[in-house]
Design a protein around this motif. Structure first.
Motif, PDB file in Angstrom:
ATOM      1  N   ASP A 148       0.829  -1.206   0.000  1.00  0.00           N
ATOM      2  CA  ASP A 148       0.000   0.000   0.000  1.00  0.00           C
ATOM      3  C   ASP A 148       0.860   1.252   0.000  1.00  0.00           C
ATOM      4  O   ASP A 148       0.543   2.240  -0.681  1.00  0.00           O
ATOM      5  N   LEU A 158       1.697  13.359   0.579  1.00  0.00           N
ATOM      6  CA  LEU A 158       2.197  11.989   0.694  1.00  0.00           C
ATOM      7  C   LEU A 158       2.321  11.563   2.152  1.00  0.00           C
ATOM      8  O   LEU A 158       1.962  10.436   2.513  1.00  0.00           O
ATOM      9  N   THR A 182       7.252  12.186  -7.161  1.00  0.00           N
ATOM     10  CA  THR A 182       8.131  11.231  -6.483  1.00  0.00           C
ATOM     11  C   THR A 182       9.013  10.521  -7.501  1.00  0.00           C
ATOM     12  O   THR A 182       8.647  10.357  -8.663  1.00  0.00           O
ATOM     13  N   GLU A 197       3.972   5.609  -5.682  1.00  0.00           N
ATOM     14  CA  GLU A 197       3.961   5.582  -7.141  1.00  0.00           C
ATOM     15  C   GLU A 197       2.853   6.454  -7.723  1.00  0.00           C
ATOM     16  O   GLU A 197       2.994   7.017  -8.815  1.00  0.00           O
ATOM     17  N   GLU A 198       1.740   6.592  -7.003  1.00  0.00           N
ATOM     18  CA  GLU A 198       0.615   7.379  -7.496  1.00  0.00           C
ATOM     19  C   GLU A 198       0.762   8.874  -7.196  1.00  0.00           C
ATOM     20  O   GLU A 198      -0.010   9.681  -7.713  1.00  0.00           O
ATOM     21  N   THR A 199       1.726   9.228  -6.357  1.00  0.00           N
ATOM     22  CA  THR A 199       1.923  10.634  -5.987  1.00  0.00           C
ATOM     23  C   THR A 199       2.787  11.332  -7.026  1.00  0.00           C
ATOM     24  O   THR A 199       3.929  10.915  -7.289  1.00  0.00           O
ATOM     25  N   VAL A 200       2.260  12.367  -7.622  1.00  0.00           N
ATOM     26  CA  VAL A 200       3.017  13.133  -8.613  1.00  0.00           C
ATOM     27  C   VAL A 200       4.146  13.887  -7.901  1.00  0.00           C
ATOM     28  O   VAL A 200       3.909  14.578  -6.903  1.00  0.00           O
ATOM     29  N   ARG A 250       2.421   1.660  -3.470  1.00  0.00           N
ATOM     30  CA  ARG A 250       1.396   2.109  -4.421  1.00  0.00           C
ATOM     31  C   ARG A 250       1.103   3.601  -4.235  1.00  0.00           C
ATOM     32  O   ARG A 250       0.968   4.345  -5.213  1.00  0.00           O
ATOM     33  N   LEU A 251       1.030   4.033  -2.973  1.00  0.00           N
ATOM     34  CA  LEU A 251       0.764   5.442  -2.698  1.00  0.00           C
ATOM     35  C   LEU A 251       1.897   6.326  -3.211  1.00  0.00           C
ATOM     36  O   LEU A 251       1.657   7.392  -3.799  1.00  0.00           O
TER      37      LEU A 251
END
Length: 308
Positions: A15, A56, A26, A21-24, A18-19
């Motif tokens: 989790d 984040l 990083t 990777e989804e944060t613009v 994934r968080l």
């Protein structure tokens, strides 16, 4: 750029990754399964643009990582990477405008702790200022302003009001009130000692003091300067412009006002005691109002900036 190092329980690693990777904003994501020993778990590291870090951190905290593992944030002084440059470009807003609320809360929590070191600095600063007001020496007044640590609790109160953190507010208010009470009480005794050895005299305090007379004669300029200093101090804390804190420290007359009130109290000069106390309260009020307003504006501006 900032560097994040996480120790995550195995059940939350996916989790967390994934968080990230989804944060613009990083990049440089590294996962080391089972690398952590105390506490046990996986180690996850990444670099993140400052303007993307607060969101984040909120998401990672929601996973409970800070309870069962750890989240560490470090500033990267130099990063030679095209991917890091692209991550900063992709992140919304400017890094200098971003507020890391977790960092601000932690920093003000530490700075607003009623410790022996804090009391020592505030007391020494007040005694230096006492010498300055009796001798009408502006250099000593500026020196005392720079030594005084009172902006920490003031920033803590501002942060607590915006973040609705009653414990931080109580801690900061306690440090502020107890600190000044102790510093002024010790300075009264210091003034009596200096008078006993013929280094202070009531005549010096009552004489015309062109360099320091403003300390016990508050006016609207005192409040205006306190407001401006409070805004500048909070901006310095929330950005990377830490050097501005020196200018903030020597812009307000909190410590000199406390010192003048203490010396005047020792000589039973009611007018100067009251005038200095009014100056002190006016400065404290101006800083808190301006600091809180600045944080609210930053919070509103950044929330608006992140809206699609």
């Amino acid at each position: 750029m900032l560097h994040l190092r996480l120790i995550t329980p195995a059940r939350t690693t996916d989790d967390a990754v994934r968080l990230i990777e989804e944060t613009v904003g990083t990049t440089h994501l590294v996962v080391l399964p089972g690398a952590a020993r105390d506490p046990s778990g996986d180690v996850v590291m990444c670099d993140v643009a400052r303007e993307a870090c607060d969101e984040l951190l909120l998401g990672l905290s929601g996973l409970g990582i800070e309870t069962d593992g750890s989240i560490a944030v470090e500033n990267i002084d130099l990063s030679l990477s095209d991917r890091a440059d692209r991550a900063e470009d992709d992140a919304p807003g400017e890094g200098a405008d971003a507020v890391l609320w977790a960092h601000l809360t932690d920093a003000t929590h530490e700075e607003s702790t009623l410790s022996w070191t804090y009391l020592a600095f505030l007391t020494i600063a007040t005694m230096i200022a006492a010498c300055g007001v009796v001798l009408d020496n502006a250099i000593l007044i500026v020196g005392a302003m720079a030594v005084g640590p009172e902006f920490g609790p003031l920033a803590g109160i501002c942060t607590a009001l915006v973040q609705r953190a009653p414990r931080l507010a109580l801690r900061s208010l306690t440090a502020l009130l107890v600190g000044f009470a102790v510093a002024m009480a010790v300075t009264v005794g210091f003034a009596h000692f200096m008078d006993a050895v013929n280094l202070f005299s009531e005549a010096q305090l009552e004489a015309k003091r062109p360099n320091t007379g403003f300390i016990y004669a508050p006016d609207w300029f005192s409040f205006v300067v306190a407001v401006l200093a409070g805004a500048a101090g909070v901006l310095s804390l929330t950005s990377t412009k830490s050097g501005a804190m020196v200018g903030v420290a020597i812009s307000v007359t909190t410590v000199p006002a406390a010192a003048n009130a203490a010396v005047a109290l020792g000589y039973r000069d009611v007018d100067q005691t009251w005038g200095s106390t009014e100056q002190l309260l006016l400065n404290l009020l101006g800083i808190i109002l301006a600091g809180t307003t600045t944080l609210l504006l930053q919070k509103w501006f950044w929330a608006k900036k992140k809206r699609p």
